[in-house]
Design an enzyme around this catalytic site. Structure first.
Site, PDB file in Angstrom:
ATOM      1  N   LYS A 114      30.192  87.540 -88.638  1.00  0.00           N
ATOM      2  CA  LYS A 114      29.353  88.358 -87.759  1.00  0.00           C
ATOM      3  C   LYS A 114      28.270  89.096 -88.550  1.00  0.00           C
ATOM      4  CE  LYS A 114      32.694  88.816 -84.040  1.00  0.00           C
ATOM      5  NZ  LYS A 114      33.772  89.623 -83.478  1.00  0.00           N
ATOM      6  N   LYS A 194      27.072  74.433 -81.637  1.00  0.00           N
ATOM      7  CA  LYS A 194      28.132  74.946 -80.767  1.00  0.00           C
ATOM      8  C   LYS A 194      27.488  75.833 -79.694  1.00  0.00           C
ATOM      9  CE  LYS A 194      31.794  78.371 -80.814  1.00  0.00           C
ATOM     10  NZ  LYS A 194      31.812  79.710 -80.673  1.00  0.00           N
ATOM     11  N   LYS A 197      26.638  82.312 -76.938  1.00  0.00           N
ATOM     12  CA  LYS A 197      25.683  83.346 -76.504  1.00  0.00           C
ATOM     13  C   LYS A 197      24.732  83.712 -77.633  1.00  0.00           C
ATOM     14  CE  LYS A 197      29.162  86.098 -75.351  1.00  0.00           C
ATOM     15  NZ  LYS A 197      30.411  85.623 -74.778  1.00  0.00           N
TER      16      LYS A 197
HETATM   17  P1  ADP Z   1      30.288  83.097 -77.748  1.00  0.00           P
HETATM   18  O1  ADP Z   1      30.260  82.209 -78.963  1.00  0.00           O
HETATM   19  O2  ADP Z   1      29.402  82.581 -76.667  1.00  0.00           O
HETATM   20  O3  ADP Z   1      30.016  84.548 -78.099  1.00  0.00           O
HETATM   21  P2  ADP Z   1      33.023  83.910 -77.606  1.00  0.00           P
HETATM   22  O4  ADP Z   1      33.126  83.934 -79.092  1.00  0.00           O
HETATM   23  O5  ADP Z   1      32.982  85.216 -76.871  1.00  0.00           O
HETATM   24  O6  ADP Z   1      31.757  83.032 -77.179  1.00  0.00           O
HETATM   25  O7  ADP Z   1      34.212  83.020 -77.041  1.00  0.00           O
HETATM   26  C1  ADP Z   1      35.049  83.338 -75.965  1.00  0.00           C
HETATM   27  C2  ADP Z   1      36.043  82.199 -75.831  1.00  0.00           C
HETATM   28  O8  ADP Z   1      35.386  80.959 -75.485  1.00  0.00           O
HETATM   29  C3  ADP Z   1      36.811  81.913 -77.120  1.00  0.00           C
HETATM   30  O9  ADP Z   1      38.155  81.636 -76.780  1.00  0.00           O
HETATM   31  C4  ADP Z   1      36.144  80.691 -77.708  1.00  0.00           C
HETATM   32  O10 ADP Z   1      37.047  79.898 -78.463  1.00  0.00           O
HETATM   33  C5  ADP Z   1      35.653  79.932 -76.464  1.00  0.00           C
HETATM   34  N1  ADP Z   1      34.382  79.248 -76.748  1.00  0.00           N
HETATM   35  C6  ADP Z   1      33.184  79.825 -76.956  1.00  0.00           C
HETATM   36  N2  ADP Z   1      32.213  78.901 -77.183  1.00  0.00           N
HETATM   37  C7  ADP Z   1      32.819  77.697 -77.120  1.00  0.00           C
HETATM   38  C8  ADP Z   1      32.344  76.347 -77.262  1.00  0.00           C
HETATM   39  N3  ADP Z   1      31.062  76.065 -77.492  1.00  0.00           N
HETATM   40  N4  ADP Z   1      33.247  75.350 -77.134  1.00  0.00           N
HETATM   41  C9  ADP Z   1      34.550  75.629 -76.873  1.00  0.00           C
HETATM   42  N5  ADP Z   1      35.050  76.866 -76.724  1.00  0.00           N
HETATM   43  C10 ADP Z   1      34.214  77.910 -76.843  1.00  0.00           C
END
Ligand code: ADP
Ligand code: TRP
Length: 328
Positions: A114, A194, A197
């Site tokens: 992060k 990937k 957000k």
């Molecule tokens: P972001 O990367 O959008 O901030 P988060 O880290 O808040 O998403 O992820 C929330 C949940 O969604 C977690 O359990 C994460 O493993 C899953 N997740 C997020 N992005 C993906 C992705 N591209 N493919 C599969 N699972 C995802």
């Protein structure tokens, strides 16, 4: 306490939920409400480590609740609540923090990631895994369905539970199983990285109309000409189609890719239709729920009550054993 296994997971309300979140987390959460005593919560304290706009954070909290309910979370089966409605969580987090070696926190990969991604290195971000451990331990959780990226935080949770039990010479905190639900595969974003957000490459679950179309049409592809054969397995559009289509449709489309004369524009149109159909019911349900915010607040109120009751049962003996006696 019931004999059914306690399943718990949390999601940060740090922005609109996207189809990566759906296939990687939310879908499994909703399926698991049938399998045990399920607790799902909105990790709003965790989001404060990266979002400092009160109005936005609160709006996101309501939005995530609407999203989960629209996507099939049944508040009669699962306990759904906001993390901050259970004060015992921060109480336990402090106690765990007094047992957490700084060196353990310094090994945190998600902290390092992060910071590398530009977040400010605040203490909240540094101690994020301790609050997550408290989230898990305060309900005596057995199973914590999370993606691969959360693996270390579960290990830290087990480590801190073990330290607490050892220090106070009891077996009071329950170590969660190591069980990690591997995401179906990482869902790619419209730029092929990937979906996240943080990369501004998402397709939001509840996007619709022109906005949805624009996102789908801007998925990056290679420059193979329309008439030429294409390799479905190396294409982002096809990777997304695979999430929505049944096996038969997948092979039909793969065939069209390989045969040539089928362009990426065609594939994008098929994908757009699939996304629209797949979330259609949820979209309708979400619109209905938006007109009944009293119900939504009621779900959060009821959920928090159940969660607090469980948390208090777990917290009481912890106060006793640590000597933190209440005078009220
Ligand atoms: P972001 O990367 O959008 O901030 P988060 O880290 O808040 O998403 O992820 C929330 C949940 O969604 C977690 O359990 C994460 O493993 C899953 N997740 C997020 N992005 C993906 C992705 N591209 N493919 C599969 N699972 C995802
Ligand atoms: N760190 C998790 C994520 O970013 C969210 C979370 C907070 C969580 N507390 C939790 C997940 C407890 C599982 C259990 O996705």
């Amino acid at each position: 306490m019931s004999k059914k296994k306690t399943i718990l997971s949390g999601i940060q309300p740090s922005g609109k939920l996207h189809i990566g979140n759906y296939f990687g987390a939310i879908r499994q959460h909703i399926a698991m409400q049938e399998e045990g005593d399920a607790f799902f919560f909105i990790a709003n304290y965790h989001s404060l480590t990266s979002l400092n706009d009160g109005k936005q954070l609160y709006q996101n909290t309501i939005d995530v609740t609407l999203d989960y309910l629209a996507l099939g979370l049944d508040p009669k089966k699962a306990t759904f609540f906001a993390q901050s409605d259970v004060p015992q969580v921060t109480e336990l987090a402090w106690i765990l923090g007094t047992l957490a070696p700084v060196s353990l926190m310094e090994k945190g990969v998600s902290y390092k990631d992060k910071i590398a991604a530009g977040l400010k290195p605040n203490i909240g971000l540094f101690t994020y895994p301790i609050l997550q451990a408290a989230d898990i331990l305060i309900y005596h959780s057995d199973i914590v369905p999370v993606g691969e990226d959360q693996k270390q935080n579960i290990e830290i949770t087990r480590d801190l539970a073990g330290k607490f039990n050892h220090t106070y010479n009891n077996e009071y905190l329950k170590l969660p199983e190591e069980h990690i639900v591997k995401s179906v595969a990482v869902v790619p974003g419209i730029d092929g990285r990937k979906m996240s957000k943080s990369y501004d490459n998402t397709i939001d679950i509840f996007a619709e109309g022109k906005a949805l179309k624009k996102r789908v049409m801007s998925i990056q592809t290679d420059s193979t000409a329309l008439e030429d054969p294409k390799d479905p397995e190396s294409d982002n559009v096809f990777a997304l189609i695979k999430l929505f289509a049944d096996k038969e449709t997948q092979s039909e489309i793969a065939e069209k890719y390989r045969a040539g004369g089928y362009g990426y524009g065609h594939a994008k149109k098929e994908l757009l239709g699939m996304i629209e159909d797949f979330f259609e019911e949820a979209r309708e349900r979400r619109k209905d729920l938006e007109t009944d915010l009293d119900y939504v607040h009621d779900v959060l109120r009821q959920g928090s009550k159940r969660a607090r009751n469980r948390a208090e049962e777990v917290m009481e003996p912890i106060r006793e054993v640590t000597g933190i006696v209440r005078h009220f």
